[in-house]
Motif scaffolding. Structure first.
Motif, PDB file in Angstrom:
ATOM      1  N   HIS A 130       0.790  -1.220   0.000  1.00  0.00           N
ATOM      2  CA  HIS A 130       0.000   0.000   0.000  1.00  0.00           C
ATOM      3  C   HIS A 130       0.824   1.273   0.000  1.00  0.00           C
ATOM      4  N   SER A 150       0.924   5.471   2.432  1.00  0.00           N
ATOM      5  CA  SER A 150      -0.348   6.004   2.927  1.00  0.00           C
ATOM      6  C   SER A 150      -1.160   4.907   3.612  1.00  0.00           C
ATOM      7  N   ALA A 152      -4.356   5.356   4.233  1.00  0.00           N
ATOM      8  CA  ALA A 152      -5.757   5.592   3.853  1.00  0.00           C
ATOM      9  C   ALA A 152      -6.386   4.336   3.255  1.00  0.00           C
ATOM     10  N   LYS A 153      -5.693   3.663   2.346  1.00  0.00           N
ATOM     11  CA  LYS A 153      -6.236   2.450   1.726  1.00  0.00           C
ATOM     12  C   LYS A 153      -6.329   1.316   2.742  1.00  0.00           C
ATOM     13  N   VAL A 154      -5.368   1.249   3.651  1.00  0.00           N
ATOM     14  CA  VAL A 154      -5.406   0.241   4.720  1.00  0.00           C
ATOM     15  C   VAL A 154      -6.637   0.465   5.590  1.00  0.00           C
ATOM     16  N   TYR A 155      -6.907   1.716   5.939  1.00  0.00           N
ATOM     17  CA  TYR A 155      -8.085   2.030   6.742  1.00  0.00           C
ATOM     18  C   TYR A 155      -9.361   1.584   6.026  1.00  0.00           C
ATOM     19  N   ASP A 156      -9.414   1.783   4.695  1.00  0.00           N
ATOM     20  CA  ASP A 156     -10.592   1.378   3.926  1.00  0.00           C
ATOM     21  C   ASP A 156     -10.732  -0.136   3.858  1.00  0.00           C
ATOM     22  N   GLU A 157      -9.628  -0.842   3.642  1.00  0.00           N
ATOM     23  CA  GLU A 157      -9.677  -2.289   3.445  1.00  0.00           C
ATOM     24  C   GLU A 157      -9.759  -3.086   4.735  1.00  0.00           C
TER      25      GLU A 157
END
Length: 153
Positions: A69, A72, A74-79
């Motif tokens: 990732h 960032s 941000a994508k980890v938070y989403d996934e």
């Protein structure tokens, strides 16, 4: 990374296997699986190849099915969601449920791993208690039926 290199590949695999055995005893994990989040901030491909070699490095990456990732979260938070991440990875303004710090999580895991029940479980895995009779082993790769009801939405 020098500490990791001093450990050696065999001990790293042993540690990963021990943690995997510990995690997989949880029925929730058995039914729903897990997501492994690894912070590779200071790890380079050269480290991976030096530690595991080219073939084992590739096998390890495929085994874990890693998604990279970048820098960032941000994508980890989403996934993955924020509620399952250690405090060190959460934004300062996050006020939802927390699992605690790295240290708290690791200490709870180590305490449980030192319990007589887990130690006996590992001893049993290392013994012939759960041996496999290779003559009885299924020879084809067709899936087996499972009669366990899974709680899936």
């Amino acid at each position: 990374m020098n500490e990791v290199m001093e450990w050696g590949v065999d001990n790293i695999y042993r540690a990963i296997t021990l943690v995997s055995d510990w995690v997989n005893r949880n029925e929730n994990v058995q039914v729903n699986s897990i997501v492994v989040f690894v912070d590779n901030t200071h790890i380079t491909m050269n480290h991976v190849l030096t530690l595991f070699g080219h073939d084992n490095g590739n096998k390890t990456m495929h085994f874990w099915q890693m998604f990279l990732h970048g820098n960032s979260l941000a994508k980890v938070y989403d996934e993955i969601g924020m509620s399952v991440l250690p405090d060190e990875y959460l934004p300062d303004d996050y006020d939802g449920p927390r699992v605690g710090t790295h240290e708290k999580i690791a200490n709870e895991m180590l305490e449980d791993m030192m319990s007589p029940e887990f130690r006996e479980y590992i001893r049993d895995l290392s013994s012939e208690k759960y041996g496999v009779d290779l003559k009885e082993r299924k020879q084809d790769h067709t899936p087996e039926e499972s009669f366990r009801k899974l709680n899936v939405e």
